[in-house]
Design a protein around this motif. Structure first.
Motif, PDB file in Angstrom:
ATOM      1  N   THR A 667      31.214  10.915 -46.598  1.00 45.98           N
ATOM      2  CA  THR A 667      30.925   9.487 -46.758  1.00 45.98           C
ATOM      3  C   THR A 667      30.136   8.957 -45.558  1.00 45.98           C
ATOM      4  OG1 THR A 667      33.039   9.354 -47.873  1.00 45.98           O
ATOM      5  CG2 THR A 667      31.983   7.267 -47.327  1.00 45.98           C
ATOM      6  N   VAL A 668      30.511   9.413 -44.369  1.00 39.42           N
ATOM      7  CA  VAL A 668      29.760   8.983 -43.188  1.00 39.42           C
ATOM      8  C   VAL A 668      28.296   9.396 -43.325  1.00 39.42           C
ATOM      9  CG1 VAL A 668      29.483   9.275 -40.700  1.00 39.42           C
ATOM     10  CG2 VAL A 668      31.773   9.105 -41.685  1.00 39.42           C
ATOM     11  N   MET A 669      28.102  10.632 -43.771  1.00 39.54           N
ATOM     12  CA  MET A 669      26.720  11.104 -43.945  1.00 39.54           C
ATOM     13  C   MET A 669      25.983  10.230 -44.958  1.00 39.54           C
ATOM     14  SD  MET A 669      25.690  13.612 -42.098  1.00 39.54           S
ATOM     15  CE  MET A 669      24.481  14.650 -42.917  1.00 39.54           C
ATOM     16  N   LYS A 670      26.689   9.852 -46.033  1.00 36.56           N
ATOM     17  CA  LYS A 670      26.044   9.010 -47.045  1.00 36.56           C
ATOM     18  C   LYS A 670      25.627   7.674 -46.442  1.00 36.56           C
ATOM     19  CE  LYS A 670      27.794  11.032 -51.242  1.00 36.56           C
ATOM     20  NZ  LYS A 670      28.892  11.064 -52.194  1.00 36.56           N
ATOM     21  N   HIS A 671      26.506   7.131 -45.576  1.00 34.08           N
ATOM     22  CA  HIS A 671      26.132   5.886 -44.892  1.00 34.08           C
ATOM     23  C   HIS A 671      24.875   6.099 -44.054  1.00 34.08           C
ATOM     24  CE1 HIS A 671      30.534   4.213 -44.991  1.00 34.08           C
ATOM     25  NE2 HIS A 671      29.914   4.139 -46.153  1.00 34.08           N
ATOM     26  N   LEU A 672      24.865   7.205 -43.326  1.00 34.03           N
ATOM     27  CA  LEU A 672      23.712   7.454 -42.454  1.00 34.03           C
ATOM     28  C   LEU A 672      22.419   7.590 -43.264  1.00 34.03           C
ATOM     29  CD1 LEU A 672      25.244   9.908 -39.806  1.00 34.03           C
ATOM     30  CD2 LEU A 672      24.824   7.454 -39.588  1.00 34.03           C
ATOM     31  N   ILE A 673      22.537   8.245 -44.427  1.00 33.30           N
ATOM     32  CA  ILE A 673      21.342   8.389 -45.281  1.00 33.30           C
ATOM     33  C   ILE A 673      20.822   7.007 -45.682  1.00 33.30           C
ATOM     34  CG2 ILE A 673      20.540   9.173 -47.555  1.00 33.30           C
ATOM     35  CD1 ILE A 673      22.662  11.494 -47.202  1.00 33.30           C
ATOM     36  N   ALA A 674      21.766   6.151 -46.119  1.00 31.42           N
ATOM     37  CA  ALA A 674      21.366   4.796 -46.529  1.00 31.42           C
ATOM     38  C   ALA A 674      20.763   4.041 -45.340  1.00 31.42           C
ATOM     39  CB  ALA A 674      22.566   4.048 -47.082  1.00 31.42           C
ATOM     40  N   LEU A 675      21.353   4.232 -44.164  1.00 36.31           N
ATOM     41  CA  LEU A 675      20.849   3.534 -42.979  1.00 36.31           C
ATOM     42  C   LEU A 675      19.426   3.979 -42.640  1.00 36.31           C
ATOM     43  CD1 LEU A 675      24.161   3.645 -40.898  1.00 36.31           C
ATOM     44  CD2 LEU A 675      22.960   1.556 -41.608  1.00 36.31           C
ATOM     45  N   VAL A 676      19.205   5.288 -42.702  1.00 32.15           N
ATOM     46  CA  VAL A 676      17.861   5.790 -42.410  1.00 32.15           C
ATOM     47  C   VAL A 676      16.871   5.235 -43.421  1.00 32.15           C
ATOM     48  CG1 VAL A 676      16.411   7.861 -42.402  1.00 32.15           C
ATOM     49  CG2 VAL A 676      18.629   7.866 -41.247  1.00 32.15           C
ATOM     50  N   ARG A 677      17.293   5.236 -44.692  1.00 34.51           N
ATOM     51  CA  ARG A 677      16.397   4.713 -45.732  1.00 34.51           C
ATOM     52  C   ARG A 677      16.015   3.277 -45.456  1.00 34.51           C
ATOM     53  NH1 ARG A 677      18.780   7.215 -51.188  1.00 34.51           N
ATOM     54  NH2 ARG A 677      17.680   9.177 -51.043  1.00 34.51           N
ATOM     55  N   ALA A 678      16.942   2.516 -44.903  1.00 37.23           N
ATOM     56  CA  ALA A 678      16.656   1.106 -44.636  1.00 37.23           C
ATOM     57  C   ALA A 678      15.974   0.940 -43.273  1.00 37.23           C
ATOM     58  CB  ALA A 678      17.944   0.308 -44.682  1.00 37.23           C
ATOM     59  N   GLY A 679      15.641   2.047 -42.644  1.00 36.74           N
ATOM     60  CA  GLY A 679      14.865   1.960 -41.418  1.00 36.74           C
ATOM     61  C   GLY A 679      15.682   1.903 -40.135  1.00 36.74           C
ATOM     62  N   HIS A 680      16.997   2.109 -40.193  1.00 36.00           N
ATOM     63  CA  HIS A 680      17.798   2.118 -38.966  1.00 36.00           C
ATOM     64  C   HIS A 680      17.609   3.441 -38.251  1.00 36.00           C
ATOM     65  CE1 HIS A 680      19.796  -1.605 -40.094  1.00 36.00           C
ATOM     66  NE2 HIS A 680      19.790  -1.121 -41.318  1.00 36.00           N
ATOM     67  N   HIS A 681      17.444   3.365 -36.958  1.00 35.44           N
ATOM     68  CA  HIS A 681      17.082   4.584 -36.257  1.00 35.44           C
ATOM     69  C   HIS A 681      18.289   5.467 -35.958  1.00 35.44           C
ATOM     70  CE1 HIS A 681      14.453   7.235 -34.091  1.00 35.44           C
ATOM     71  NE2 HIS A 681      15.422   7.355 -33.199  1.00 35.44           N
ATOM     72  N   VAL A 682      18.565   6.364 -36.880  1.00 38.97           N
ATOM     73  CA  VAL A 682      19.571   7.396 -36.656  1.00 38.97           C
ATOM     74  C   VAL A 682      18.802   8.607 -36.132  1.00 38.97           C
ATOM     75  CG1 VAL A 682      21.206   8.934 -37.816  1.00 38.97           C
ATOM     76  CG2 VAL A 682      20.998   6.542 -38.547  1.00 38.97           C
ATOM     77  N   ASP A 683      19.327   9.246 -35.100  1.00 35.82           N
ATOM     78  CA  ASP A 683      18.586  10.367 -34.529  1.00 35.82           C
ATOM     79  C   ASP A 683      18.790  11.616 -35.390  1.00 35.82           C
ATOM     80  OD1 ASP A 683      17.216  12.091 -32.982  1.00 35.82           O
ATOM     81  OD2 ASP A 683      18.313  11.656 -31.112  1.00 35.82           O
ATOM     82  N   VAL A 684      18.030  11.688 -36.455  1.00 32.80           N
ATOM     83  CA  VAL A 684      18.207  12.774 -37.413  1.00 32.80           C
ATOM     84  C   VAL A 684      17.922  14.151 -36.790  1.00 32.80           C
ATOM     85  CG1 VAL A 684      17.471  13.684 -39.652  1.00 32.80           C
ATOM     86  CG2 VAL A 684      17.838  11.233 -39.356  1.00 32.80           C
ATOM     87  N   PRO A 685      16.841  14.287 -36.004  1.00 26.18           N
ATOM     88  CA  PRO A 685      16.597  15.600 -35.387  1.00 26.18           C
ATOM     89  C   PRO A 685      17.828  16.109 -34.629  1.00 26.18           C
ATOM     90  CG  PRO A 685      14.718  14.164 -35.024  1.00 26.18           C
ATOM     91  CD  PRO A 685      15.771  13.316 -35.681  1.00 26.18           C
ATOM     92  N   ALA A 686      18.530  15.214 -33.904  1.00 26.35           N
ATOM     93  CA  ALA A 686      19.707  15.641 -33.158  1.00 26.35           C
ATOM     94  C   ALA A 686      20.842  16.045 -34.096  1.00 26.35           C
ATOM     95  CB  ALA A 686      20.168  14.519 -32.232  1.00 26.35           C
ATOM     96  N   LEU A 687      21.000  15.297 -35.193  1.00 24.06           N
ATOM     97  CA  LEU A 687      22.081  15.611 -36.131  1.00 24.06           C
ATOM     98  C   LEU A 687      21.864  16.951 -36.835  1.00 24.06           C
ATOM     99  CD1 LEU A 687      22.809  12.157 -37.821  1.00 24.06           C
ATOM    100  CD2 LEU A 687      24.343  13.483 -36.373  1.00 24.06           C
ATOM    101  N   ILE A 688      20.617  17.251 -37.160  1.00 20.08           N
ATOM    102  CA  ILE A 688      20.337  18.504 -37.872  1.00 20.08           C
ATOM    103  C   ILE A 688      20.405  19.693 -36.905  1.00 20.08           C
ATOM    104  CG2 ILE A 688      18.593  19.767 -39.241  1.00 20.08           C
ATOM    105  CD1 ILE A 688      19.835  17.433 -40.751  1.00 20.08           C
ATOM    106  N   GLY A 689      20.000  19.447 -35.668  1.00 21.32           N
ATOM    107  CA  GLY A 689      20.112  20.530 -34.683  1.00 21.32           C
ATOM    108  C   GLY A 689      18.808  21.272 -34.456  1.00 21.32           C
ATOM    109  N   PRO A 690      18.885  22.436 -33.797  1.00 20.70           N
ATOM    110  CA  PRO A 690      17.680  23.133 -33.334  1.00 20.70           C
ATOM    111  C   PRO A 690      16.725  23.546 -34.456  1.00 20.70           C
ATOM    112  CG  PRO A 690      19.684  24.423 -32.880  1.00 20.70           C
ATOM    113  CD  PRO A 690      20.124  23.093 -33.362  1.00 20.70           C
ATOM    114  N   ALA A 691      17.246  23.707 -35.663  1.00 19.73           N
ATOM    115  CA  ALA A 691      16.352  24.156 -36.745  1.00 19.73           C
ATOM    116  C   ALA A 691      15.470  23.026 -37.268  1.00 19.73           C
ATOM    117  CB  ALA A 691      17.174  24.729 -37.894  1.00 19.73           C
ATOM    118  N   PHE A 692      15.680  21.821 -36.767  1.00 14.60           N
ATOM    119  CA  PHE A 692      15.022  20.650 -37.352  1.00 14.60           C
ATOM    120  C   PHE A 692      13.501  20.806 -37.500  1.00 14.60           C
ATOM    121  CE2 PHE A 692      12.793  16.620 -37.025  1.00 14.60           C
ATOM    122  CZ  PHE A 692      13.381  15.907 -38.066  1.00 14.60           C
ATOM    123  N   ASP A 693      12.849  21.162 -36.398  1.00 12.68           N
ATOM    124  CA  ASP A 693      11.380  21.205 -36.435  1.00 12.68           C
ATOM    125  C   ASP A 693      10.853  22.206 -37.460  1.00 12.68           C
ATOM    126  OD1 ASP A 693      10.912  19.177 -34.657  1.00 12.68           O
ATOM    127  OD2 ASP A 693      11.037  20.503 -32.906  1.00 12.68           O
TER     128      ASP A 693
END
Ligand code: ADP
Ligand code: ZN
Length: 737
Positions: A667-693
């Motif tokens: 559920t937390v992840m779902k909130h974060l997805i909605a937040l990112v969609r609405a333009g809130h700056h969640v640090d997605v690269p950090a959450l995904i980790g080293p494989a992000f790039d």
């Protein structure tokens, strides 16, 4: 739209009489009043014909720009242009739109209260109107005809002229009497307009309306901005949700065959958060009107409907039409898909094709009592099946059905974008030709296939066809494959099918060429249609576009008109591409921003653009280290999201955020997805980790035809569904498509 492709009337290679001054004046009105830089093909010629006082007959597809053909001459000629239109609901929109361009127009129909009606008539009689829209039954009353004799009439325009024809799909008895106009007002030019492609209806129109000496303008019926997609129906709800994912907030129509399917699908879509509404003839009129109005005003995003929906709806920014079930003919398919993209912007038509639906439509046709009509309907259904199962460019088949020749490839349909393998099938085509000739062109595809395959059933034996040289010559190819080959040969114009003779296969002139050296290249037969959907990449700042849409919605709400009437999507889309705005003059070159609109709304939209630009500038300052930064439009959408957002900003880990709220991590992840969609700056690269790039690069390179689940499966690192969606949201928020 491409140039005229055929024209029955030699006089239409016209000598344009309208003087140069008048031509310049027409262009000036187009530029200043309507805000368009140039005429579309044929518009100017039709306008000049009207200015010369001659009759005209205009066949142009939906969205071709028919309205200007009578609006501009009505403004220019002395007197009022009388526009006959069958649909009361459309009149209001058209008149609203004209008034918003500063043109004096009004409508006169049964929806007006008597005081309003009196006012309109007074304006009309005083000669203050450039255009008056009238319902046909009103126009032809004795009293109204009398009025017409006393007022100067600039022209008569008969919109949706196919309504006079009993052959057409929308016959209206009150239209038949419009033929009287030609006799009653011999000096007033008359213009008939329709988007109906069928030949018989065209003939009827000219006859009924007395258009014997009218110039004919026939444009191509191609709708190049509509992308045609036909996919095998597997899990329709999932397929539709996936498709809708690409069209967030965009208007669309989904057609279903039955009321029950309409209701079920609408509910299912609502459950998945889509602003959908059902529409069918079984609903009370008041409810239907409300749904339609909500759709026009963008309060509802998707209409799920039976074919009862559409005729009275003139919404230029319908971005997609989905056929959940098989349409019963190519005519219906063309007409229904044609409701997408009237404004000329990129649009999509998706059809889900299932063999179960074919049987359903067949059963419906079996109930038709008149045997002749039943035969015609079967022929039409078979053509529809051939289009769906076909391996030839969809546009080619579609337009070919209406007798229009096209390029081999349109590059904007699923077949052209993802072409099947091809091979040289010349020898097979020759075999078919020989067999058809031996059968004297008297038998349908199924029978020809049976003879080729050597199926000695009773009908064949009784006729002695088992002794033909072709009998059994094609034994090594199975029946479905032969059917596919013959369909393709029909689509490529080597054979035609005779409706009047049980759809018998006939060689065309082109079949002669089979004896020559030009090879026949056909698509390899695929037993299972497996067509995936290509996703669009749209070249505009979606974030800004959305802001402009919101502003338009607000203004429209204040003025109580439909948003598209105020300013078109085309205009908003062009605005969203302006990089740097100094003042309102930058909007003058936007399509559809005439003088009047510029004055009324220019400032407001300039402000939106300026504010967005300054926000972006700030954003760039924050992002000095090169890392991208999102900027939200407003606070989080729900309290739960807001709480997650606060905890996240204070530096809590996902586990901490979850346990603090007694919710799980998903559920937390779902909130974060909605937040990112609405333009809130969640640090997605950090959450995904080293494989992000590297994952970002893999997503860039993903097969554009692949479904999301296929893309996810092929990634080098396994992600949870939420992680995957978080990455997609991030990409979308950054404007990577
Ligand atoms: P039709 O009646 O043929 O379906 P419309 O007259 O409603 O088409 O026009 C379709 C769209 O194209 C409208 O949004 C209209 O404003 C726009 N349009 C018409 N003519 C032009 C033109 N010359 N340049 C740009 N846009 C145009
Ligand atoms: Zn194509």
């Amino acid at each position: 739209m491409r140039q005229c492709w055929s024209n029955g009337d030699p006089s239409a290679s016209i000598v344009i009489m309208a003087s140069k001054t008048k031509q310049r004046q027409a262009l000036k009105i187009l530029n200043e009043t309507f805000g368009y830089p140039e005429f579309r093909p044929m518009q100017d010629e039709v306008i000049f014909t009207m200015l010369d006082g001659r009759d005209a007959f205009v066949l142009m597809p939906t969205g071709g720009g028919k309205s200007l053909c009578y609006q501009i001459p009505s403004i220019m000629r002395e007197g009022t242009g009388i526009v006959v239109s069958p649909l009361i609901s459309l009149m209001k929109d058209q008149v609203d739109a004209l008034n918003h361009c500063g043109v004096n127009a009004a409508y006169y129909n049964s929806s007006l209260k008597s005081a309003e009606a009196k006012e309109v008539l007074a304006e009309f009689e005083a000669g203050n109107l450039d255009l008056l829209y009238v319902a046909p039954e009103r126009l032809l009353t004795k009293t109204f005809l009398k009025r017409l004799e006393q007022v100067k009439i600039a022209l008569f325009a008969i919109d949706e002229a196919h309504c006079v024809s009993q052959w057409g799909h929308d016959f209206r008895p009150e239209y038949v009497r419009l033929g009287e106009l030609r006799k009653l007002f011999p000096k007033v030019p008359l213009l008939a307009l329709t988007a109906t492609a069928d030949e018989q209806t065209r003939g009827d129109i000219a006859k009924c309306l007395g258009l014997t000496r009218a110039k004919r303008f026939i444009s191509s019926f191609d709708r190049p901005n509509i992308r045609y997609l036909i996919a095998e129906k597997r899990q329709p709800l999932t397929q539709i949700l996936q498709f809708l994912d690409d069209w967030k907030n965009a208007s669309g129509i989904i057609y279903c065959l039955s009321r029950k399917r309409v209701e079920d699908l609408a509910v299912n879509l609502q459950r998945h958060g889509v602003r959908a509404a059902a529409y069918h003839a079984g609903m009370p009129a008041r409810v239907r009107e409300k749904v339609q109005d909500d759709f026009l005003r963008d309060h509802v995003q998707v209409i799920v409907a039976t074919i009862a929906f559409g005729m009275g709806v003139d919404k230029p920014n319908v971005r997609f039409v989905i056929h959940h079930d098989l349409p019963k003919s190519i005519e219906s398919y063309y007409q229904e898909t044609g409701r997408a993209g009237r404004d000329g912007l990129d649009s999509e038509a998706l059809m889900l094709y299932g063999s179960g639906d074919v049987n359903l439509v067949r059963r419906l046709i079996e109930n038709v009592e008149n045997p002749k009509q039943r035969q015609v309907e079967i022929h039409k259904l078979n053509s529809m099946i051939a289009l769906s199962e076909g391996l030839t460019c969809r546009r080619k088949v579609l337009l070919g059905y209406f007798g229009e020749e096209t390029e081999e490839q349109c590059n904007n349909c699923d077949i052209c974008l993802d072409p099947p393998e091809t091979y040289d099938a010349t020898h097979l085509a020759r075999q078919v030709l020989q067999c058809v000739r031996e059968l004297d062109g008297n038998y349908s595809v199924g029978y020809v296939v049976d003879v080729l395959r050597g199926n000695a059933h009773a009908r064949i034996k009784n006729r002695g066809h088992h002794e033909l040289p072709s009998f059994g010559k094609g034994r090594d190819i199975n029946g479905d494959e032969w059917t596919s080959i013959i369909r393709q040969l029909v689509h490529h114009g080597y054979f035609s099918q005779d409706v009047s003779n049980k759809s018998a296969l006939l060689p065309t002139e082109r079949a002669e060429s089979l004896a020559g050296d030009t090879p026949v290249i056909l698509a390899k037969y695929q037993p299972m249609m497996r067509r995936k959907l290509k996703r669009f990449s749209r070249n505009r700042d979606d974030h800004l576009f959305q802001k402009l849409v919101e502003m338009r919605e607000k203004l429209a709400e204040e003025e109580d008109v439909a948003p598209h009437v105020l300013i078109s999507d085309v205009a908003l889309s062009e605005m969203s591409q302006i990089d740097d705005i100094e003042d309102v003059s930058a909007l003058a070159s936007i399509s559809g921003m005439g003088k009047y609109k510029l004055e009324a709304y220019g400032e407001v939209f300039t402000d939106v653009l300026k504010e967005h630009a300054s926000q972006k500038a700030k954003e760039e300052v924050i992002a000095e280290d090169g890392a991208p930064v999102l900027l939200a439009k407003g606070p989080p959408a729900t309290d739960a999201q807001a709480f997650t957002w606060e905890l996240y900003k204070s530096g809590n880990s996902l586990d901490e955020i979850a346990s603090r709220q007694h919710i799980n991590k998903v559920t937390v992840m779902k909130h974060l997805i909605a937040l990112v969609r609405a333009g809130h700056h969640v640090d997605v690269p950090a959450l995904i980790g080293p494989a992000f790039d590297s994952l970002m690069i893999e997503l860039d390179d993903a097969d554009p035809y692949a479904s999301l689940s296929e893309i996810k499966r092929d990634l080098s690192v396994e992600l949870t569904n939420e992680e995957f969606r978080l990455m997609l949201a991030w990409r979308e928020a950054l404007g990577v498509s």
